[in-house]
Design a protein around this motif. Structure first.
Motif: not given
Length: 273
Positions: A209-214
């Protein structure tokens, strides 16, 4: 795990551009008199604290302190050194007290420096060295410009060698740096390059999810810069699918971190109605 680092989230704030201190390059100084069995016990306890889910500041701080004590006895084991740096980067991201984070980040850099001395090609040590340098630039703006250069150099080395760690971490960290830093000649900022790297991070690790957030943060910026409303809608859809919607789920190793990412996702949506 996140990095934290965190990362691991990277916010290299380049205020006070007149000052430019160098990211420290010192290494661990081992004290004499420590017993090997004490070192082994401390490392085992540190890893147990780190592995306990969900993580918390208290648990990771306990791991940090155990690693610190162990490395005062013996500091030639690469795995222990980079794992200690990882714990430091997590605290550098998630500890609420900005002032308290600074010495922990600097200690993590010392551990990463030592790990790179032990294993100069160590992927994990290179990654956390860059992440921690960026965090130092965040908590102490005197390091800002040199920290940004250090992050850029470390992540480019990893990207160029296709060294994947922390769920496409090098592409994510480099992309966030390029998205948030000033552009040339001051620093390395470039929204076009950020877009390339953050889309690659999503391609390589779509379930993180961190990749999707940024990537969503980048899409909001891209929508404003290029006057492309559909890019902003893509960002909203991305956040709903991967972080905020009914089907969004925390990765097994990142229950605490997922809640933090969700808060950031809500902040993004509020700032981009």
């Amino acid at each position: 795990m996140n990095t934290l680092r965190t990362l691991m989230v990277l916010a290299v704030l380049l205020a006070g551009l007149g000052a430019c201190r160098q990211v420290p390059n010192d290494t661990v100084k081992v004290k004499s008199g420590g017993a090997e069995q004490d070192h082994t016990r401390l490392v085992t306890e540190a890893r147990q604290s780190w592995d306990t889910q969900p993580r918390s500041v208290e648990k990771v701080r306990a791991a940090f302190d155990k690693y610190s004590d162990a490395l005062k006895i013996k500091a030639d084991d690469y795995e222990t050194l980079w794992q200690a740096a990882r714990a430091a980067s997590w605290l550098g991201e998630f500890m609420p007290d900005r002032v308290a984070r600074r010495p922990l980040i600097k200690e993590g850099i010392r551990w990463a420096n030592t790990a790179l001395k032990v294993a100069p090609e160590g992927v994990e040590a290179r990654f956390y060295h860059g992440v921690l340098a960026g965090m130092l630039g965040d908590v102490d703006h005197d390091y800002g410009l040199n920290a940004a250069r250090t992050v850029d150099e470390d992540m480019r080395k990893l990207v160029e060698s296709n060294a994947d760690i922390n769920h496409a971490g090098p592409w994510r960290v480099l992309g966030v740096l390029q998205m948030r830093a000033p552009g040339p000649p001051t620093s390395v900022g470039s929204l076009r390059n950020a877009r390339k790297n953050l889309l690659l991070a999503v391609e390589k690790a779509p379930d993180w999810p961190e990749n999707q957030l940024y990537c969503a943060e980048m899409e909001f910026n891209w929508a404003r810069e290029r006057d492309l409303p559909q890019e902003a809608q893509n960002a909203r859809d991305r956040l709903q699918k991967h972080l905020l919607g009914p089907g969004a789920r925390a990765p097994a190793e990142a229950a605490f971190e997922f809640g933090w990412w969700q808060d950031k996702a809500r902040e993004l949506l509020k700032a981009n109605p």
